[in-house]
Design a protein around this motif. Sequence first.
Motif, mmCIF file in Angstrom:
data_model
loop_
_atom_site.group_PDB
_atom_site.id
_atom_site.type_symbol
_atom_site.label_atom_id
_atom_site.label_comp_id
_atom_site.label_asym_id
_atom_site.label_seq_id
_atom_site.Cartn_x
_atom_site.Cartn_y
_atom_site.Cartn_z
ATOM 1 N N UNK A 1 -14.817 43.636 -21.144
ATOM 2 C CA UNK A 1 -14.284 43.431 -22.493
ATOM 3 C C UNK A 1 -12.777 43.601 -22.434
ATOM 4 N N UNK A 2 -12.084 42.660 -23.046
ATOM 5 C CA UNK A 2 -10.624 42.743 -23.105
ATOM 6 C C UNK A 2 -10.136 42.120 -24.401
ATOM 7 N N UNK A 3 -9.231 42.822 -25.071
ATOM 8 C CA UNK A 3 -8.581 42.320 -26.286
ATOM 9 C C UNK A 3 -7.086 42.438 -26.097
ATOM 10 N N UNK A 4 -6.390 41.358 -26.430
ATOM 11 C CA UNK A 4 -4.943 41.354 -26.217
ATOM 12 C C UNK A 4 -4.311 40.380 -27.205
ATOM 13 N N UNK A 5 -3.132 40.729 -27.687
ATOM 14 C CA UNK A 5 -2.365 39.835 -28.538
ATOM 15 C C UNK A 5 -0.898 40.035 -28.214
#
Length: 920
Positions: A400-404
């Motif tokens: 799982x990876x979240x990036x902005x």
Amino acid sequence: MATTDTADTAAVPDALEPSLARYIWQHTRSQQIWILAIVLLSMPTYFLALDLPKRIVNGPIQGGGFPTPDATQTYLTISVPFTDTVLYDGTELTRMGALALLSGMFLALVCINGLFKLYINTYKGRLGERMLRRLRYELVDRVLRFPIPQFRKLKASEVSTMVKDEVEPLGGFIGDAFVLPVFLGGQAITALTFILVQNLWLGSLAAGIVLVQAFIIPRLRRQLIVLAKQRQLTARQLSGRVGELVDGIAVVRTNDTSNYERSEITGRLGKIFLIRYKFYQKKFFIKFLNNFLAQVTPFLFYSIGGYLAIRGSLDIGQLVAVIAAYKDLPAPVKELIDWDQQRVDVQVKYTQVSEQFAVENMVPFALQKVQAQDPGPLEGNIDVNALTVVDDSGANLIERADYAGDVGEIVAVIGGVNSGAETFVDVLARLMPTTSGAVRIGGHPIASMPEALSGRRIGYVGSEGYIAQASVRDTMLYALKHAPLQPNPDRPADSDRDRALDRSETRMSGNTMLEIDDDWIDYSAAGITGPQEVGGLLSEMMKFVAMDTDIHDLGLRSVVDTERFPELADAILNARHKLRDRLDEHQLSNLVEVFDPDTYNSQATVAENLFFGRPVGRDFAEDQAFANAYARKVIGDTGLDAKLFAMGLEIARNMHELFADVSPDDPLFDQFAFFRPEDMGHYQGALVRHGETPFAQAEQDIRDMFLPLPLSYTEPRHRFGLMTDELRAAIVEARQRFRADYPEDLDGAIAFYDPDAYNTASSIEDNVIFGRIATGIAEAPERVRQLVLDVLAEMGLDDTIREAGLYFDVGTAGKRLSPAQRQKIGLARTLIKRPDLLLVNRGLSGLDPRTQELLMDKLLADARGFGDGTRTFGIVWMLANPVHAPKFDRVLVFDNGVLVEDGTPTELAQAGGAYAKLVS
């Protein structure tokens, strides 16, 4: 701007038609109907050609219808069918006149039928090649649209074998798919009908034999299909295995597994042999049976037909006509049976190939649609939401990876082995598909982003950037070749007819109409206005990636096209004279032995002294020179052959004394490479049998064995003490004879040395030195090289040398370059298109630490606008060494497939978490 048409962007279906017959009919319907009409049109003349021999025998020859020697018959009467209307009453002819007329008509029919065959065969051959071209294009198109993970399952050699070799038989069949059965079937039916008309019993007999052949032979041949399929699969696997050996030869050599590989290949070859042996056994039994049935029918005709003729139930003309007609019957029947066999065989091949290229999740054609216009800048954010990546083995690469973040951010990605850091960068580059989650760049979902946008505005530098065989210049400009922008003024001058034919065939074959000879380079994307600025751009790029010295060295080693650099030849000749003066000035003349037409050069080989030039091609290469007829003649006419033969015997004796007890792997063999170590016993045996045989009495194979050995000999290197003043003088004499009588048909095979001319087959450095550096003098090559560099620099030729270096051929997969050079060129190739987002995945790992840091600092400065200040761009860099992370504005830390930390280097260092451990 180069023009395009609708065919340029015509989509190729994602799946090949499973039936070969339907695939052929789908693409060649109108052509098949046309050629079928021509075939049917040829049948009447074929029937007439069968009927005329009977009329000639029964009429003029036997006198049928001519009761007296002066009798006549009416020929060439023309009437309206099914009426009593006569258009032409005909001509009265005697037996001789009738014989001449009918024989002439027979000859005319032979010519007409031959022209029909010529047209039909040419047309169907062209049709077959056109469809083969279409099929190969569609297969390569699919390769270009395969999902990236698919390439991890493929062997390049197997794919190329399928495209090149396995579909080759389809080309021969495609033209025959519908035409041949109609053509041959029409011929067979016509011949059989003619026989039935002559005699019902003989016709029925012939028809029965044909039916037996048509029923039994194809069924027996079906057994060959299974073996043919096995043969094809095993041959393809062998091709892939050999390709692996070539790619992995270093592993084989460093692990002493060459004999294991030999055994493994032997096993594969044995399996192929058994399959092919069974195939041939069945094939030739079927051929025997088919030939036997074909030959039984004439026996029956002669016996039964002869009996009927003797009884008076069948006239001689009919019997002759039946036998003549049957002569034309077995061939079409046999070819029809062969056609059916070929049909089944090629369908198997087609099915196998189509299955291999039927891949799921191929890149949609619309994403690769040609676009000549600039797609505009890539702006906005990189948004990664709930990203999960699982490979085809089921391993979680990213859980799982979240990036902005903004596209223009300077971001480092760090992590240990299998942490997910590398996968994250590959996902952004579209080199790794996502399993779930969403990834958007500049507002575009990456899965549906056109390559015209991603391929121009996103740059990717990996650790193993592939370089195809081309010049350095073409390799660097490759990233700018997106679409043909304008016609190439240097296009090869083809005739209008050839060009029109090529364009027509390209369209009919379903290939792209884009012209490879047009100018594809997008100069504006590189920030220049046209081709006149390319040299300066590439020179600046080479300096940026710290490769200007390497390019200069490549230029010195390059063989230059003097038409491309017309002023370089005179400049190099001046440099040659300046180097002579510099050597004399520093009293270093002994470092170089200059080429002199009247003097033997002791530092050069015997072959180089004899031919006094550089071979172009293989005609006069050292291992082939003695095979050349003209070289043998000159050596023989001057008496040099006996001297070289004696020298060859001495070389073989010395080799045996030196290496009799030396391992074949000893590197000393490389210095004395007169023959291969495994040939040592062969030469020793020849010495024992023929070592004392005079040249005049030696057999030709013994002469051919020892005469070539001295051609690679140099006294200072090999030190066998074989070069005498007499031998040197003889070689110089033969040299002058060789040059004086040099034949015109060998013009261009050797670039002869001339003190006052540039040698077009030698490198720039060799042209400046124009001689051979002395062996055995300490640091002689280095000292001469430095003097060459000094002279060229003083003459202001360094930029020209670097430009020449850009035309250096990098070799297959760039193997003529070092790994570090390949990585630098890969980086330069990416930077030249000036991407808005640069993705780096261990892209500089092959460079030394100092160079890595130097290039990283340059790239970060340029990305922040500290270079020329005209533009900025974003970077996402997976660092091989996390200690460089503080140079970036933001750092992403991965661990076990999870993005565990995200922030500025200062924030993460203060937190004391995973980042602090990695950079400490």
